[in-house]
Structure formats: structure tokens, C-alpha cells
Write a protein that holds these residues in place. Structure first.
Motif, PDB file in Angstrom:
ATOM      1  N   GLY A  18      26.887  36.297 -91.146  1.00 12.62           N
ATOM      2  CA  GLY A  18      27.303  36.318 -89.749  1.00 12.62           C
ATOM      3  C   GLY A  18      27.492  37.714 -89.202  1.00 12.62           C
ATOM      4  O   GLY A  18      27.185  38.713 -89.855  1.00 12.62           O
ATOM      5  N   LEU A  19      28.010  37.757 -87.983  1.00  8.87           N
ATOM      6  CA  LEU A  19      28.308  39.022 -87.306  1.00  8.87           C
ATOM      7  C   LEU A  19      29.788  39.336 -87.437  1.00  8.87           C
ATOM      8  O   LEU A  19      30.635  38.466 -87.211  1.00  8.87           O
ATOM      9  CB  LEU A  19      27.945  38.923 -85.820  1.00  8.87           C
ATOM     10  CG  LEU A  19      26.478  38.727 -85.496  1.00  8.87           C
ATOM     11  CD1 LEU A  19      26.316  38.432 -84.004  1.00  8.87           C
ATOM     12  CD2 LEU A  19      25.685  39.948 -85.892  1.00  8.87           C
ATOM     13  N   ARG A  20      30.107  40.562 -87.777  1.00 12.54           N
ATOM     14  CA  ARG A  20      31.500  41.035 -87.790  1.00 12.54           C
ATOM     15  C   ARG A  20      31.662  41.896 -86.544  1.00 12.54           C
ATOM     16  O   ARG A  20      31.217  43.032 -86.512  1.00 12.54           O
ATOM     17  CB  ARG A  20      31.770  41.829 -89.062  1.00 12.54           C
ATOM     18  CG  ARG A  20      31.678  40.961 -90.317  1.00 12.54           C
ATOM     19  CD  ARG A  20      31.850  41.759 -91.598  1.00 12.54           C
ATOM     20  NE  ARG A  20      33.170  42.362 -91.655  1.00 12.54           N
ATOM     21  CZ  ARG A  20      33.379  43.657 -91.930  1.00 12.54           C
ATOM     22  NH1 ARG A  20      32.387  44.461 -92.178  1.00 12.54           N
ATOM     23  NH2 ARG A  20      34.606  44.136 -91.970  1.00 12.54           N
ATOM     24  N   LEU A  21      32.261  41.321 -85.514  1.00 11.74           N
ATOM     25  CA  LEU A  21      32.371  41.990 -84.225  1.00 11.74           C
ATOM     26  C   LEU A  21      33.727  42.656 -84.061  1.00 11.74           C
ATOM     27  O   LEU A  21      34.765  42.003 -84.141  1.00 11.74           O
ATOM     28  CB  LEU A  21      32.143  40.984 -83.097  1.00 11.74           C
ATOM     29  CG  LEU A  21      30.792  40.257 -83.146  1.00 11.74           C
ATOM     30  CD1 LEU A  21      30.712  39.227 -82.031  1.00 11.74           C
ATOM     31  CD2 LEU A  21      29.655  41.253 -83.078  1.00 11.74           C
ATOM     32  N   ALA A  22      33.677  43.954 -83.832  1.00 17.50           N
ATOM     33  CA  ALA A  22      34.893  44.734 -83.590  1.00 17.50           C
ATOM     34  C   ALA A  22      35.050  44.935 -82.079  1.00 17.50           C
ATOM     35  O   ALA A  22      34.208  44.500 -81.285  1.00 17.50           O
ATOM     36  CB  ALA A  22      34.785  46.083 -84.292  1.00 17.50           C
ATOM     37  N   ARG A  23      36.078  45.641 -81.708  1.00 16.72           N
ATOM     38  CA  ARG A  23      36.298  45.935 -80.299  1.00 16.72           C
ATOM     39  C   ARG A  23      35.445  47.113 -79.837  1.00 16.72           C
ATOM     40  O   ARG A  23      35.377  47.410 -78.656  1.00 16.72           O
ATOM     41  CB  ARG A  23      37.778  46.188 -80.060  1.00 16.72           C
ATOM     42  CG  ARG A  23      38.595  44.913 -80.197  1.00 16.72           C
ATOM     43  CD  ARG A  23      40.104  45.153 -80.066  1.00 16.72           C
ATOM     44  NE  ARG A  23      40.814  43.900 -80.182  1.00 16.72           N
ATOM     45  CZ  ARG A  23      41.211  43.365 -81.341  1.00 16.72           C
ATOM     46  NH1 ARG A  23      40.957  43.975 -82.478  1.00 16.72           N
ATOM     47  NH2 ARG A  23      41.858  42.217 -81.359  1.00 16.72           N
ATOM     48  N   SER A  24      34.783  47.777 -80.782  1.00 16.80           N
ATOM     49  CA  SER A  24      33.836  48.847 -80.461  1.00 16.80           C
ATOM     50  C   SER A  24      32.511  48.543 -81.158  1.00 16.80           C
ATOM     51  O   SER A  24      32.493  47.904 -82.217  1.00 16.80           O
ATOM     52  CB  SER A  24      34.364  50.204 -80.931  1.00 16.80           C
ATOM     53  OG  SER A  24      34.331  50.283 -82.343  1.00 16.80           O
ATOM     54  N   ALA A  25      31.421  48.984 -80.570  1.00 18.51           N
ATOM     55  CA  ALA A  25      30.116  48.790 -81.191  1.00 18.51           C
ATOM     56  C   ALA A  25      30.043  49.526 -82.530  1.00 18.51           C
ATOM     57  O   ALA A  25      29.457  49.022 -83.493  1.00 18.51           O
ATOM     58  CB  ALA A  25      29.007  49.277 -80.255  1.00 18.51           C
ATOM     59  N   PHE A  26      30.659  50.693 -82.606  1.00 14.17           N
ATOM     60  CA  PHE A  26      30.596  51.507 -83.816  1.00 14.17           C
ATOM     61  C   PHE A  26      31.167  50.783 -85.022  1.00 14.17           C
ATOM     62  O   PHE A  26      30.630  50.860 -86.117  1.00 14.17           O
ATOM     63  CB  PHE A  26      31.340  52.834 -83.605  1.00 14.17           C
ATOM     64  CG  PHE A  26      31.289  53.738 -84.788  1.00 14.17           C
ATOM     65  CD1 PHE A  26      30.163  54.506 -85.043  1.00 14.17           C
ATOM     66  CD2 PHE A  26      32.367  53.820 -85.668  1.00 14.17           C
ATOM     67  CE1 PHE A  26      30.104  55.333 -86.158  1.00 14.17           C
ATOM     68  CE2 PHE A  26      32.314  54.636 -86.782  1.00 14.17           C
ATOM     69  CZ  PHE A  26      31.175  55.406 -87.023  1.00 14.17           C
ATOM     70  N   GLU A  27      32.248  50.063 -84.852  1.00 16.43           N
ATOM     71  CA  GLU A  27      32.902  49.376 -85.957  1.00 16.43           C
ATOM     72  C   GLU A  27      32.346  47.973 -86.216  1.00 16.43           C
ATOM     73  O   GLU A  27      32.732  47.321 -87.167  1.00 16.43           O
ATOM     74  CB  GLU A  27      34.420  49.293 -85.727  1.00 16.43           C
ATOM     75  CG  GLU A  27      35.135  50.628 -85.747  1.00 16.43           C
ATOM     76  CD  GLU A  27      35.084  51.327 -87.104  1.00 16.43           C
ATOM     77  OE1 GLU A  27      34.839  50.666 -88.129  1.00 16.43           O
ATOM     78  OE2 GLU A  27      35.289  52.553 -87.122  1.00 16.43           O
TER      79      GLU A  27
END
Length: 178
Positions: free
Chosen positions: A75-84
Motif C-alpha cells: 500500500g501507500l504510506r501517506l505522510a503530511r508531506s510528500a517528502f515523508e
């Protein structure tokens, strides 16, 4: 990311056995190339298969060694920033000695294992290979001489100042479904 690495056989075997396909890599005419294919693991041997004329398999056999990799995309691990942001995955990279499977019984068993790994029970539903198909099919035995796994899961690494942002973060799961 050394914190994601693991070298224990149980984790490596679980990923090898759970991955729907692998990529066999070798150098062909000075160019690094990889080929996706089905595979099966029997003990510490992996059996990928393909066409007798496949240049990548031929190069791996000529060199006597190859690299094989596989990834299970979770899956996708989505952070509050694209970098993370990142992906959730389990992967393995293997390096091992190669040999062509020429023994008829080992070849048949390896191909049966590949079919069973791809779709359990399918081997009992299909006709057996005919001599022409058997002749055109190349099975490579790759020994697991060196292997490492990487596993990426869990929460993302949001920077502390990003944690208060009104943006959702978490993992969006994915899986292969038949």
C-alpha cells in the motif's frame, strides 16, 4: 534505510513464497537487464522459468550467477508531506549460483511447483506439457547464497511541526486479489 533490513530466513522465505512474481537480473551485452517471471521456492532453491532463447536467462546461466528480486506491494504510506510519504512493502534481493535444470523429473517437479505457487490447485486442472512445450521451456535453478529483505510498514515519519497540520496521514492498504 538499514532499519528496514532483515536477514532471517523465515522473513525471506515468507516474502519469496508470497510474491506473485520475481525479477531475474543479469548482464546482457554489457547492459543490466531484468525479466519478470513466475517462480517457486523449493528449500533453498528458487526456480524461475521462461523461454529457452531468453537472453537474460542465458546470460545468468553463462555467468553462473544471477540476482533475483521480488516485492510484495502492501500500500501507500501517506505522510503530511510528500517528502515523508512512501510505500508499504516487503521485498527480497537474492544472489545465487545458477544452473539449467536438465533432469526431466526435476524440471517437471519445478514447473509443477511454479504452477502451484502461482495458483494453488491449478496443476490438477490443466493438461500436462507436451514434449514440444517441455523442449521450449527453460527452468533455471538459483540457489539462495545471499539474501536480504526490506520491510516497510507502520506510521510515516512526519516532522513534528507537520503533525498538527489538518492533513490525513496513514497507510492506504493494497493487495493482489483474484
Amino acid at each position: 534505510m538499514p532499519g528496514k533490513a532483515t536477514y532471517d530466513a523465515a522473513t525471506i522465505f515468507a516474502i519469496v513464497d508470497g510474491a506473485p512474481m520475481c525479477h531475474v537480473a543479469a548482464t546482457v551485452d554489457g547492459i543490466a537487464m531484468a525479466l519478470p517471471t513466475l517462480h517457486a521456492r523449493v528449500g533453498t532453491t528458487i526456480y524461475p522459468h521462461g523461454s529457452k532463447s531468453n537472453a537474460i536467462f542465458r546470460a545468468a546461466l553463462d555467468a553462473g550467477i544471477a540476482s533475483l528480486s521480488m516485492t510484495i506491494y502492501d500500500g501507500l504510506r501517506l505522510a503530511r508531506s510528500a517528502f515523508e510519504s512512501s510505500i508499504a512493502y516487503r521485498s527480497v534481493v537474492i544472489v545465487g549460483a545458477t544452473r539449467e535444470v536438465t533432469d526431466v523429473e526435476e524440471k517437471r517437479q519445478a514447473l509443477a511447483a511454479v504452477l502451484e505457487t502461482a495458483l494453488p490447485g491449478r496443476g490438477g486442472e490443466v493438461r500436462a506439457m507436451n514434449p514440444r512445450e517441455e523442449k521450449l521451456t527453460l527452468v533455471v535453478a538459483l540457489s539462495i547464497d545471499e539474501a536480504s529483505a526490506k520491510v516497510s510498514f507502520g506510521p510515516t515519519g512526519d516532522d513534528p511541526e507537520d503533525a498538527a497540520l489538518p492533513i490525513w496521514s496513514g497507510t492506504v492498504p493494497a493487495r493482489v486479489v483474484y
